[in-house]
Enzyme design. Structure first.
Site, PDB file in Angstrom:
ATOM      1  N   ALA A   8      96.411  48.633  74.365  1.00 13.74           N
ATOM      2  CA  ALA A   8      96.249  49.391  75.808  1.00 13.74           C
ATOM      3  C   ALA A   8      97.145  50.872  75.553  1.00 13.74           C
ATOM      4  O   ALA A   8      98.124  50.668  75.173  1.00 13.74           O
ATOM      5  CB  ALA A   8      96.773  48.654  76.900  1.00 13.74           C
ATOM      6  N   CYS A   9      96.188  51.928  75.596  1.00 13.33           N
ATOM      7  CA  CYS A   9      96.914  53.119  75.501  1.00 13.33           C
ATOM      8  C   CYS A   9      96.893  54.005  76.951  1.00 13.33           C
ATOM      9  O   CYS A   9      96.230  53.289  77.616  1.00 13.33           O
ATOM     10  CB  CYS A   9      96.270  53.981  74.500  1.00 13.33           C
ATOM     11  N   PRO A  10      97.629  54.878  77.087  1.00  9.65           N
ATOM     12  CA  PRO A  10      97.689  55.392  78.659  1.00  9.65           C
ATOM     13  C   PRO A  10      96.240  55.963  79.262  1.00  9.65           C
ATOM     14  O   PRO A  10      96.256  55.594  80.458  1.00  9.65           O
ATOM     15  CB  PRO A  10      98.599  56.821  78.264  1.00  9.65           C
ATOM     16  N   THR A  16      92.989  52.828  72.340  1.00 14.29           N
ATOM     17  CA  THR A  16      92.970  51.227  72.978  1.00 14.29           C
ATOM     18  C   THR A  16      91.741  50.625  71.772  1.00 14.29           C
ATOM     19  O   THR A  16      92.164  49.604  71.258  1.00 14.29           O
ATOM     20  CB  THR A  16      92.499  51.383  74.263  1.00 14.29           C
TER      21      THR A  16
END
Length: 488
Positions: A8-10, A16
């Site tokens: 999970a990335c921002p 991701t």
């Protein structure tokens, strides 16, 4: 070995899925099995209970919180950033292997402390304050982006259908003609405008959420709404979110009788948090932030000529510098936050940032076609993918090139993106959409010159990277000087 992983990335757009692919390829190469859950912007398919139960270890590669962490209770867990997963997936698998072998004998019987569902965003445990602050802010931004996208695209569409005067149309609840294009344009504009009213409250609410979990959501939203009311805008939302999270985190440290503990998260904490944040925002810090926001708005509005070009160049260089990393996100967040202001200068900044973000993948893709011999087979394969990634405003498409040759690639794409950012600001191109790349071109103000700015930056990046690689190749191929004869 059998693993499960969550990435999970921002923004949940590129890192991701790149991290997930890297982990899958590394596991396949090692002869292991892995099931990866990508908690991206398009949602996710949760890991099955059987996968989790049968896993020897868990890998959490995330720059924001991981949803439903309690399902991994009793399993050895390795935590890392998405960039670590992309750059060193085999290393993470090795860490997971060691963690699995060192698992305590009674770990399998461990149970979660609470059956309450885990929150959708938390900071990675053990991170430093600077890292946690960035994750808090980016959590808020990641939840805000869908509102910006929906509202911005609807407003841009309304301008395309009905012209800029559509903002003066009467409310569609009072006057709407299904057979009139202007009425549909007015409807799109008013829906988009309503979506925009949520930007600051959502930002503040989910910053607070990232800091202190669900009890902080209500105080964060209340603080964000007050920020809009007092004119503190985007900056006020940032402060309100951090303030709400800090207040709730402090209140949660108070020991209360067991009989009251059950109602604390749903009644007491939201009540006291909203009261404290509301008083502070209305009475103490709201107006000073509003003055700062007004000064920022006046500065942006007054940008012209060389100053505007310089800002565009700076933002363009930041977007390209780490291709989706923290510096990139600072520039992107600044541009998205400006959309809540809505003046021409803010829309020009959004256009410059998006144009500059398309340059690195496109420039490197073109370079790999023009002089393929200067690139490895893997880079040439990445170049074919980079065309679509670049056109979609996914700067991460340049990572495979930069990872293999950073000293030549990064300066080249930074200069190219800075060129595009400066030209876009100089040409006065505008954009309300926070994402979409070339596919939202019909919604760009001054689209022809916008394309010129992008093509110029791509050309600059291509020429510079080819020159740098050719120069390095020539030096490598240059024969060593013959040794002088030693006299007898």
């Amino acid at each position: 070995m059998k693993y499960v992983a969550v990435t999970a990335c921002p923004t949940g757009i590129a890192h991701t899925y790149m991290a997930a692919e890297a982990l899958e390829q590394a596991a396949k190469a090692a002869g292991d099995e892995i099931a990866v859950e990508t908690q991206g912007s398009a949602g996710s398919t949760p890991l099955s209970a059987a996968d989790v139960q049968g896993a020897d270890a868990v890998i959490l590669a995330a720059d924001v919180g991981v949803r439903d962490r309690e399902r991994f209770a009793g399993k050895p867990v390795v935590e890392a950033t998405v960039k670590q997963a992309i750059n060193d997936a085999p290393g993470l698998l090795e860490q997971a292997r060691h963690a699995a072998r060192a698992k305590p004998a009674d770990a399998a019987s461990a149970q979660p402390e609470s059956t309450e569902p885990a929150l959708s965003s938390k900071v990675v445990s053990g991170a430093g304050f600077g890292t946690r602050l960035r994750q808090w802010l980016m959590t808020g931004v990641s939840y805000m982006i869908p509102f910006v996208s929906a509202g911005g695209l609807l407003i841009a569409l309304s301008f395309a259908l009905g012209g800029y005067q559509i903002t003066d149309a009467p409310p569609v609840t009072e006057q709407f003609d299904p057979t009139s294009l202007i009425s549909w344009a007015a409807l799109a504009n008013q829906i988009g405008s309503e979506a925009f009213t949520f930007l600051v409250p959502v930002l503040a609410g989910f910053i607070a959420f990232a800091i202190a979990d669900r009890p902080a959501i209500a105080p964060g939203f209340v603080g964000g709404a007050i920020a809009v009311t007092v004119g503190a805008g985007f900056l006020g939302g940032l402060v309100a979110g951090l303030l709400a999270g800090a207040v709730i985190a402090g209140l949660k440290q108070i020991n209360v009788p067991r009989g009251i503990a059950g109602i604390m998260p749903v009644v007491v904490l939201p009540l006291l948090g909203s009261l404290v944040v509301g008083v502070l925002m209305f009475v103490v810090i709201g107006k000073p932030i509003a003055l700062a926001m007004s000064a920022l708005t006046d500065w942006l509005t007054g940008l012209s000529g060389a100053n505007a070009a310089l800002l565009g160049a700076l933002l363009g260089a930041m977007i390209a510098f780490d291709m989706g990393g923290p510096v990139n996100k600072v520039a992107y967040t600044f541009a998205v936050g400006g959309l809540s202001i809505g003046n021409t200068a803010s829309l020009q900044i959004m256009a410059a940032v998006m144009a500059a973000g398309m340059v690195p993948p496109l420039g490197l893709a073109l370079a790999s076609v023009v002089r393929g011999k200067l690139f490895t087979p893997a880079e040439r394969a990445s170049g074919r993918t980079a065309w679509l990634l670049g056109a979609s405003f996914i700067t991460e498409g340049a990572i495979p090139f930069a990872a293999g040759d950073p000293l030549r690639v990064i300066p080249s794409i930074v200069i190219g993106s800075a060129t595009t950012g400066a030209l876009s600001m100089t040409f006065g191109a505008t954009l309300r959409a926070p994402h979409g790349g070339i596919f939202v071109l019909p919604l760009v103000g001054n689209p022809l010159m916008y394309l010129v700015a992008i093509l110029a930056g791509v050309a600059v990046s291509t020429v510079l990277v080819l020159f740098a690689k050719q120069l390095g190749r020539n030096r490598a191929e240059q024969p060593a000087p013959e040794s002088a004869a030693v006299p007898a």
